[in-house]
Scaffold this motif. Structure first.
Motif, PDB file in Angstrom:
ATOM      1  N   UNK A 266       0.796  -1.242   0.000  1.00 56.61           N
ATOM      2  CA  UNK A 266       0.000   0.000   0.000  1.00 56.61           C
ATOM      3  C   UNK A 266       0.829   1.293   0.000  1.00 56.61           C
ATOM      4  N   UNK A 267       1.924   1.388   0.819  1.00 59.04           N
ATOM      5  CA  UNK A 267       2.660   2.664   0.849  1.00 59.04           C
ATOM      6  C   UNK A 267       3.190   3.097  -0.520  1.00 59.04           C
ATOM      7  N   UNK A 268       3.391   2.155  -1.436  1.00 61.90           N
ATOM      8  CA  UNK A 268       3.932   2.511  -2.757  1.00 61.90           C
ATOM      9  C   UNK A 268       2.852   2.678  -3.815  1.00 61.90           C
ATOM     10  N   UNK A 319      -2.314  12.092  -1.199  1.00 61.02           N
ATOM     11  CA  UNK A 319      -2.445  11.728  -2.619  1.00 61.02           C
ATOM     12  C   UNK A 319      -2.870  10.274  -2.822  1.00 61.02           C
ATOM     13  N   UNK A 320      -3.274   9.602  -1.750  1.00 60.47           N
ATOM     14  CA  UNK A 320      -3.759   8.220  -1.885  1.00 60.47           C
ATOM     15  C   UNK A 320      -5.283   8.180  -1.760  1.00 60.47           C
ATOM     16  N   UNK A 321      -5.879   7.301  -2.563  1.00 59.57           N
ATOM     17  CA  UNK A 321      -7.338   7.189  -2.570  1.00 59.57           C
ATOM     18  C   UNK A 321      -7.724   5.766  -2.164  1.00 59.57           C
ATOM     19  N   UNK A 402      -7.235  15.088  -6.822  1.00 61.93           N
ATOM     20  CA  UNK A 402      -6.326  15.187  -5.663  1.00 61.93           C
ATOM     21  C   UNK A 402      -4.964  15.729  -6.083  1.00 61.93           C
ATOM     22  N   UNK A 403      -4.572  15.419  -7.337  1.00 63.62           N
ATOM     23  CA  UNK A 403      -3.190  15.736  -7.776  1.00 63.62           C
ATOM     24  C   UNK A 403      -2.966  17.243  -7.826  1.00 63.62           C
TER      25      UNK A 403
END
Ligand code: C5P
Length: 403
Positions: A266-268, A319-321, A402-403
């Protein structure tokens, strides 16, 4: 003009519903994005929206009748062939019914029946009409005829009631059009992790606690994310179904294994979709040997499994959805909204076991998507493959915002 639709020819059809006032905004957005737009409206749409406004914004005469003022014939065949895509927004229940049966009683219907390009319709009507079996039948016909039927939104309706049936907002229709005509891969450069399938929680070497999930919905989402350009990892519980070979699949058995695999990846990633039916509890201890039949009763002690969706929701960066699912048997909407908040998700896809034809293992599904801020969209019964594309198109829109 150098917009995203530059060089594209779009025929905008407008039918007679209250939502027609939003078509003016859609027309402006299309023109702003560089499209050449011609507008065809039904006679009843003229009561809801002014042809003069439409002609001024599109810089083209608006076609309504078969015969124009100067006794010229409006060539529906050429209009139907001119366009790269025809978008009918709003599409009333009446026009949906006529299009499904091929009834040709006005110019717009003739254009639709002459079309050689993709046709996209954005339905708008009151909830009772939207949910009526006849409307559902007609929409299924339009879909099987190869037309693109957009979902509706939930909210205030022309009647003053609140429910399903609102036309999608013009910006969302625009996003669907852009995706359709550009054939673009909106998620190139991004990566995603998806969970799917059941988990099996061992009791002893031969028995486990499991559920009926086939994993199909999550597998289709992984396929759609990959097709949209995202590098996709699927963490898949025990099922016979598999994703396309381009998807990187990690097979797991238990909730803890699924959690470990997701927490690692997930972190990547920028997108996490948790569609697995994860067992909430597992046996506190796993017997080394097969448990023998002995006493009249046997009590199993269970402990809670980690919540994968909640872990991702609570640990996501800006920036994560994160998208979750909710399968409810009662108080569906309230439970889904509560889940959205509690798990800090960006979207909850709610399906109900009460919906006929949308059960475990079925190829079809019927969902409502909830987002923060009271946003929701209800989709009609459709194949899990088509639904996955809808979900991914919404994910693409939100991740770019989001970007
Ligand atoms: O709380 P509930 O199980 O109803 O929430 C369902 C959502 O949470 C689904 O997206 C499911 O994949 C996810 N979930 C999870 N880990 C759990 C339980 C549920 O990721 N242990």
């Amino acid at each position: 003009m150098n917009g995203i639709l530059s060089g594209k020819k779009i025929l905008l059809g407008i039918t007679g519903g209250i939502a027609a006032y939003k078509s003016i905004l859609l027309l402006r957005l299309l023109v702003k994005e560089g499209a050449t737009v011609q507008v065809v409206i039904t006679p009843s749409a003229a009561s809801f929206v002014s042809p003069l406004v439409l002609a001024t914004l599109s810089k083209h005469p608006v076609a309504i009748e078969w015969v124009k003022d100067d006794a010229q014939w409006a060539n529906h065949v050429m209009l139907g062939r001119w366009a790269d895509i025809i978008v009918v927004a709003p599409t009333t229940c009446n026009t949906i019914s006529k299009f499904a049966t091929g009834l040709c009683d006005n110019l717009l219907m003739a254009v639709l029946l002459s079309a050689t390009c993709p046709v996209m319709i954005a339905p708008a009507m009151d909830e009772d009409m939207w949910l009526h079996a006849a409307t559902n039948r007609n929409m299924a016909t339009l879909r099987s005829d190869g037309h693109i039927v957009l979902p509706v939104a939930h909210g205030e309706l022309g009647s003053g009631l609140t429910g399903e049936g609102r036309m999608l907002e013009p910006e969302i229709i625009l996003a669907h059009i852009v995706q359709m005509v550009s054939g673009s891969k909106p998620l190139v450069g991004l990566s995603a992790v998806v969970t799917a399938g059941p988990t099996h929680e061992p009791i002893d070497p031969v028995r486990f606690i499991g559920n009926h999930s086939s994993g199909l919905m999550g597998i289709e989402i992984a396929n759609a994310l990959q097709a949209a350009g995202a590098q996709t990892t699927l963490v898949l519980g025990p099922t016979h179904l598999r994703a396309n070979s381009a998807v990187n699949t990690i097979m797991v058995t238990t909730a803890q294994q699924m959690f470990d695999a997701v927490a690692n990846v997930f972190p990547d990633t920028q997108i996490g979709v948790m569609a697995a039916a994860v067992a909430d509890y597992r046996p506190a201890t796993v017997a080394d040997q097969k448990i023998k039949k002995q006493a009249h009763e046997l009590a199993l002690s269970l402990v809670k499994n980690p919540d994968i969706l909640q872990h991702c929701g609570m640990n996501k960066s800006t920036n994560q959805l994160v998208v979750g699912f909710a399968l409810e048997t009662n108080n569906e909407a309230a439970n889904a909204i509560e889940k959205l908040q509690r798990k800090n998700a960006d979207m909850i896809v709610m399906n109900s076991l009460q919906d006929e034809g949308a059960t475990f293992g079925s190829a079809n599904n019927k969902v409502t998507i909830f987002e923060p801020g009271g946003l929701s969209q209800s989709f009609p019964l459709m194949s899990k493959q088509d639904l996955a594309k809808e979900i991914v198109s919404l994910i693409a829109k939100r991740i770019h915002e989001k970007a």
